[in-house]
Design an enzyme around this catalytic site. Structure first.
Site, PDB file in Angstrom:
ATOM      1  CB  SER A  18      -0.894   0.010   1.250  1.00 64.32           C
ATOM      2  OG  SER A  18      -1.534   1.257   1.412  1.00 64.32           O
ATOM      3  CE1 TYR A  71      -5.994   6.179  -2.217  1.00 61.76           C
ATOM      4  CE2 TYR A  71      -4.254   4.811  -1.291  1.00 61.76           C
ATOM      5  CZ  TYR A  71      -5.592   5.115  -1.432  1.00 61.76           C
ATOM      6  OH  TYR A  71      -6.541   4.356  -0.798  1.00 61.76           O
ATOM      7  CB  THR A  89      -6.277   3.769  -5.481  1.00 61.48           C
ATOM      8  OG1 THR A  89      -5.768   2.558  -4.896  1.00 61.48           O
ATOM      9  CG2 THR A  89      -7.631   4.073  -4.880  1.00 61.48           C
ATOM     10  CE  LYS A 118      -7.242  -1.925  -4.147  1.00 60.02           C
ATOM     11  NZ  LYS A 118      -8.279  -1.071  -3.531  1.00 60.02           N
ATOM     12  CG  HIS A 134     -11.205   1.773  -1.264  1.00 57.77           C
ATOM     13  ND1 HIS A 134     -10.259   2.201  -2.162  1.00 57.77           N
ATOM     14  CD2 HIS A 134     -10.690   2.026  -0.035  1.00 57.77           C
ATOM     15  CE1 HIS A 134      -9.232   2.709  -1.526  1.00 57.77           C
ATOM     16  NE2 HIS A 134      -9.456   2.604  -0.216  1.00 57.77           N
TER      17      HIS A 134
END
Length: 381
Positions: free
Chosen positions: A142, A165, A191, A253, A277
């Site tokens: 992540s 991100y 994402t 994603k 999510h």
């Protein structure tokens, strides 16, 4: 640097009852072994983790958005799907291998990206990476990791992917992409469904915040506060920009709309992840398994389609594959395994799911992932 383990071969159905579960988990050396013997399915891990984790950490991991309808539906929708069996097929040798972007996976199961592992276990993402390696599984790290990527890469024995991100400082994003590439990251999962954090009421009630001695090095000034911006309002132009600065595969994603899936193919991305999510953003969107067949039909095998959301059983994996997914990702159970037993807890969660997948395939009558199609889903006449 990353070390690539030799790909696993097909597993004999005769080995499924082996107590040692050869090929699924290699025992990690440890002086004070965690007590995992009584945990026999993924639901057991959550129950034990609830009493092991701090209340703040557990509520952060377990909670969904608002009234948690979608969180409930993710699981219920999988339960409602009935399987169809095929008998008198030779299932003496079960082959669970798949290939995605030329990367061979021993099982169509990946570790989904999830944040702040050091609030769950002192070793944090280091233990997660070790556990994934013990179970021959790819780990998607992540952006909200509490461990720098180079430290994770040092202990990883399987290829790593990275979830990205897009913050406003594009020079920072470019540097981060180059950093993770230099550490051997094999794919970027961008994402695209989270311009702001959802209404996470349970998280707010416990006043979630990182302890003072922890930080997320790649999201230093960003916190998952409901209603606050998490990243840029990402557009297709941003995806074009990412494509221009990296050569590794890019997955989007957070795709739930077949039209978006079709646009993703046109935009030339390498794959998509059907995801809501973890039901943590917009409550009352559908379960991912409900959306999946509409997405895979529209994509029509042009690019790989992965799915997450509620996966807890080997039968869930078969259902996702039957509805067109190339692989699944598992998030919360990994966190619970981490809480219960560090690297070995993560490895056991994955081993249980892998073993259940093999059993489900054998009992449904499929000796390989490639042979699983919609005929394995029961339909009323």
């Amino acid at each position: 640097m990353l070390q690539t383990m030799a790909a696993m071969t097909g597993t004999s159905i005769l080995s499924l009852n082996s107590k040692a579960e050869p090929g699924l988990v290699k025992k990690a050396p440890r002086s004070n072994p965690p007590d995992l013997d009584d945990l026999i399915n993924l639901f057991d891990f959550e129950q034990k983790a609830a009493g092991t984790m701090s209340k703040m950490a557990y509520e952060y991991v377990a909670s969904g958005a608002a009234d948690e309808n979608t969180l409930r539906w993710n699981r219920e929708a999988l339960d409602k799907i009935k399987m169809q069996t095929h008998v008198l097929n030779d299932v003496s040798n079960i082959n669970t291998k798949v290939s995605i972007f030329g990367q061979e996976l021993a099982y169509p199961i990946l570790v989904a990206p999830s944040a702040f592992h050091k609030i769950i276990h002192p070793e944090g993402e280091i233990a997660t990476a070790r556990g994934a390696g013990l179970a021959s599984t790819t780990y998607v790290v992540s952006s909200f990791t509490t461990t720098p990527i180079e430290e994770i890469a040092k202990v990883a024995t399987r290829p790593l992917w990275f979830q990205l991100y897009l913050v406003h400082d594009k020079s920072f994003v470019k540097d981060l992409i180059q950093k993770v590439e230099a550490q051997g990251i094999r794919a970027l999962c961008v994402t695209v469904d989270t311009p702001v954090a959802g209404a996470r009421n349970r998280q707010e009630r416990v006043k979630f915040k990182l302890p003072a001695d922890l930080n997320a090095p790649y999201m230093v000034n960003i916190s998952p506060t409901p209603g606050q911006p998490l990243q840029l309002s990402v557009t297709w132009k941003d995806i074009e920009w990412i494509k221009s600065i990296t050569k590794i595969p890019i997955l989007l994603k957070g795709i739930l709309n077949p039209n978006d899936a079709e646009q993703a193919v046109k935009a030339g991305v390498s794959g998509i992840i059907v995801s809501n999510h973890g039901a943590r953003n917009l409550d009352t969107v559908p379960a991912t398994i409900e959306v999946l067949p509409y997405i895979t039909q529209r994509v029509n095998k042009k690019i790989p389609v992965l799915v997450d959301g509620g996966i807890r059983r080997g039968t869930d994996v078969v259902k996702a594959i039957a509805l067109g997914a190339n692989a699944v990702l598992v998030g919360r159970p990994i966190c619970y395994g981490l809480a219960c037993g560090g690297a070995e807890g993560v490895a056991k969660v994955l081993a249980i799911l892998q073993k259940e997948l093999q059993l489900a395939m054998a009992l449904a009558g499929s000796a390989s992932i490639a042979a699983i199609d919609q005929s394995f889903i029961w339909k009323e006449k």
